[in-house]
Design an enzyme around this catalytic site. Structure first.
Site, PDB file in Angstrom:
ATOM      1  N   CYS A 131       0.925  -0.982  -0.004  1.00 43.92           N
ATOM      2  CA  CYS A 131       0.028   0.081  -0.027  1.00 43.92           C
ATOM      3  C   CYS A 131       0.650   1.250  -0.108  1.00 43.92           C
ATOM      4  CB  CYS A 131      -0.896  -0.137   1.299  1.00 43.92           C
ATOM      5  SG  CYS A 131      -0.405  -0.597   2.780  1.00 43.92           S
ATOM      6  N   HIS A 255      -3.015   6.767   3.427  1.00 45.81           N
ATOM      7  CA  HIS A 255      -1.700   6.797   3.470  1.00 45.81           C
ATOM      8  C   HIS A 255      -1.361   8.202   2.868  1.00 45.81           C
ATOM      9  CE1 HIS A 255      -1.485   2.908   5.082  1.00 45.81           C
ATOM     10  NE2 HIS A 255      -0.529   2.190   4.088  1.00 45.81           N
TER      11      HIS A 255
HETATM   12  N1  LIG Z   1      -4.813  -3.176   5.025  1.00 49.22           N
HETATM   13  C1  LIG Z   1      -3.968  -2.907   3.955  1.00 49.22           C
HETATM   14  O1  LIG Z   1      -4.215  -1.540   3.802  1.00 49.22           O
HETATM   15  C2  LIG Z   1      -3.467  -3.679   3.291  1.00 49.22           C
HETATM   16  C3  LIG Z   1      -2.734  -3.062   2.246  1.00 49.22           C
HETATM   17  C4  LIG Z   1      -1.921  -4.070   1.069  1.00 49.22           C
HETATM   18  C5  LIG Z   1      -2.153  -5.138   1.471  1.00 49.22           C
HETATM   19  N2  LIG Z   1      -2.682  -5.937   2.501  1.00 49.22           N
HETATM   20  C6  LIG Z   1      -2.583  -7.335   2.660  1.00 49.22           C
HETATM   21  O2  LIG Z   1      -3.972  -8.004   2.371  1.00 49.22           O
HETATM   22  C7  LIG Z   1      -4.299  -8.959   3.153  1.00 49.22           C
HETATM   23  C8  LIG Z   1      -5.281  -8.939   4.079  1.00 49.22           C
HETATM   24  O3  LIG Z   1      -5.168  -7.609   4.806  1.00 49.22           O
HETATM   25  P1  LIG Z   1      -6.396  -6.953   5.872  1.00 49.22           P
HETATM   26  O4  LIG Z   1      -5.723  -5.848   6.206  1.00 49.22           O
HETATM   27  O5  LIG Z   1      -7.813  -7.037   5.050  1.00 49.22           O
HETATM   28  O6  LIG Z   1      -6.536  -8.038   6.951  1.00 49.22           O
HETATM   29  P2  LIG Z   1      -7.526  -8.448   7.967  1.00 49.22           P
HETATM   30  O7  LIG Z   1      -8.378  -7.268   8.130  1.00 49.22           O
HETATM   31  O8  LIG Z   1      -6.910  -8.976   9.349  1.00 49.22           O
HETATM   32  O9  LIG Z   1      -8.505  -9.708   7.335  1.00 49.22           O
HETATM   33  C9  LIG Z   1      -7.906 -10.785   7.166  1.00 49.22           C
HETATM   34  C10 LIG Z   1      -9.161 -11.640   6.426  1.00 49.22           C
HETATM   35  O10 LIG Z   1      -8.208 -12.999   6.265  1.00 49.22           O
HETATM   36  C11 LIG Z   1      -9.073 -13.996   6.438  1.00 49.22           C
HETATM   37  N3  LIG Z   1      -8.150 -15.164   7.019  1.00 49.22           N
HETATM   38  C12 LIG Z   1      -7.602 -15.017   8.100  1.00 49.22           C
HETATM   39  N4  LIG Z   1      -6.749 -16.505   8.411  1.00 49.22           N
HETATM   40  C13 LIG Z   1      -7.414 -17.082   7.307  1.00 49.22           C
HETATM   41  C14 LIG Z   1      -7.493 -18.659   7.182  1.00 49.22           C
HETATM   42  N5  LIG Z   1      -6.822 -19.480   7.702  1.00 49.22           N
HETATM   43  N6  LIG Z   1      -8.145 -19.116   6.076  1.00 49.22           N
HETATM   44  C15 LIG Z   1      -8.975 -18.099   5.216  1.00 49.22           C
HETATM   45  N7  LIG Z   1      -9.159 -16.791   5.523  1.00 49.22           N
HETATM   46  C16 LIG Z   1      -8.456 -16.177   6.625  1.00 49.22           C
HETATM   47  C17 LIG Z   1      -9.975 -13.204   7.620  1.00 49.22           C
HETATM   48  O11 LIG Z   1     -11.062 -13.974   7.953  1.00 49.22           O
HETATM   49  P3  LIG Z   1     -11.855 -14.248   9.164  1.00 49.22           P
HETATM   50  O12 LIG Z   1     -12.508 -13.335   9.293  1.00 49.22           O
HETATM   51  O13 LIG Z   1     -12.577 -15.408   9.303  1.00 49.22           O
HETATM   52  O14 LIG Z   1     -10.731 -14.319  10.165  1.00 49.22           O
HETATM   53  C18 LIG Z   1     -10.190 -11.960   7.097  1.00 49.22           C
HETATM   54  O15 LIG Z   1     -11.378 -12.090   5.771  1.00 49.22           O
HETATM   55  C19 LIG Z   1      -3.074  -9.296   3.839  1.00 49.22           C
HETATM   56  O16 LIG Z   1      -1.951 -10.041   3.370  1.00 49.22           O
HETATM   57  C20 LIG Z   1      -2.203  -7.902   3.786  1.00 49.22           C
HETATM   58  O17 LIG Z   1      -0.921  -7.928   3.833  1.00 49.22           O
HETATM   59  C21 LIG Z   1      -3.298  -5.097   3.291  1.00 49.22           C
END
Ligand SMILES: NC(=O)c1ccc[n+]([C@@H]2O[C@H](COP(=O)([O-])OP(=O)(O)OC[C@H]3O[C@@H](n4cnc5c(N)ncnc54)[C@H](OP(=O)(O)O)[C@@H]3O)[C@@H](O)[C@H]2O)c1
Length: 348
Positions: A131, A255
């Protein structure tokens, strides 16, 4: 690919997943079935997409059956395990985690800059950048195509939603712990009041934390190295000099990046404004006399990269300084993934 491909959102309950669902509901609808997938914890929940309540499935081979395109927004270790499974079952995977970004056989795509790169995907996986890279790369890429980028020095101001739901929960809780106090006037008083710092190594309320990602080699963080490696890969400039200092700030979403960019040719503010104003996905907001410049609180919830405070470097006619803000959950992650998926679905 089918006329209306079946799409899976893997990680549909998370911070990025929620924005993916919102974008899929707002944008031109190219999709047949949209399947929502998350961990077994969420199986059976119903979540809205395209105006319908859809039941969440637990991630597994069965949930991925018949999927043409899978948007992955799950923690890195989950993407590492399941993206290859989805690809082996015939889906094109568009992954938002860090796992595949520097792999040579996985294209790293920002459609405004290198949409063509998504055409060659030997592993069936396409990925989008971090990001922080995405916060500035569309603007930097537009200037590069005109003047040739020579060096990039940047400092980020990253919102807590960049750390997912845990980051947002930590900021909200800490803000209630410090509200209405005179904390922030004595060394360590905020740290003592907050106690648990959540996913951060220091309090995020009433503070800034000059450390995002994990510690990597020679004192750099993984995020700072990622910005360098990804910028080089997206712009096809393998030896570009890039220096980043990544900082977490108490902003929920949005950001920002202070950019110093040095080019091969002389620059001017007027030409920079013209180039940026004509670049897809960029909006110039630069009238400091009227108090107009981008701030995360103003741009949250919008799609473009907002650019302001454009100045020519005082000591270098090839140097340009500017400030960008953008929504890290929209263009900074989810929108970029959806744009890649749309471009794959359209056969571009
Ligand atoms: N936030 C950002 O700005 C951003 C930017 C760039 C990249 N990312 C990347 O995007 C990805 C998601 O980030 P996020 O910020 O959305 O995280 P988050 O809010 O913590 O959400 C995580 C998601 O993954 C699911 N999950 C976790 N463990 C799992 C498993 N074992 N099997 C299947 N699903 C699972 C969760 O489901 P449950 O609800 O069922 O736990 C939830 O839907 C990460 O790789 C992060 O590095 C995020």
């Amino acid at each position: 690919m089918r006329d209306r491909p079946a799409l899976a959102v893997v990680g549909a309950t998370g911070a990025v997943g929620s924005v993916l669902r919102a974008l899929l509901s707002e944008r031109r609808d190219l999709w047949g079935e949209i399947r929502l997938i998350a961990s077994p914890r969420s199986a059976g929940r119903k979540l809205p997409v395209r105006g319908e309540e859809v039941e969440v499935l637990a991630l597994g081979e069965e949930a991925l059956e018949g999927v043409d395109l899978a948007l992955f927004a799950v923690p890195g270790e989950v993407a590492a395990e399941w993206a290859p499974v989805a690809a082996a079952r015939g889906a094109v995977v568009v992954d938002g985690s860090a796992v595949f970004r520097t792999a040579e056989d996985v294209p790293l795509v920002v459609p405004e800059i290198n949409a063509h790169a998504a055409r060659a995907r030997p592993r069936g996986i396409v990925t989008g950048p971090d990001c922080t890279t995405l916060a500035m790369i569309v603007a930097v890429g537009a200037l590069h195509s005109e003047w040739g980028l020579d060096e990039l020095v940047l400092a980020s101001y990253q919102a807590v939603s960049g750390s997912g739901r845990d980051g947002m929960a930590a900021l909200r809780r800490q803000l209630t712990e410090v509200a209405g106090t005179d904390l922030g006037t004595k060394p360590g008083d905020v740290r003592r009041a907050v106690g648990d710092t959540g996913p951060y190594p220091a309090p995020i309320a009433l503070n800034v934390v000059p450390f995002t990602g994990e510690l990597a080699e020679d004192g750099w963080t993984s995020e700072e190295l990622a910005v360098r490696a990804e910028t080089r890969k997206i712009l096809s400039l393998p030896r570009l000099r890039v220096t980043a200092t990544c900082v977490r700030v108490p902003v929920v979403t949005g950001h920002s990046v202070a950019v110093h960019a040095r080019f091969e040719r002389e620059v001017s503010v007027r030409a920079a404004h013209e180039i940026l104003a004509g670049a897809p996905g960029v909006v110039v907001c630069d009238d400091p006399e009227q108090g107009e410049f981008p701030t995360p609180a103003d741009v949250v919830g919008t799609d473009p990269t907002w650019v302001g405070r454009v100045r020519r470097s005082l000591d270098d006619p090839r140097g340009l300084e500017f400030f960008v803000s953008g929504d890290n959950l929209r263009k900074g992650t989810a929108l970029n993934l959806v744009q890649i998926a749309e471009s794959v679905a359209n056969g571009h």
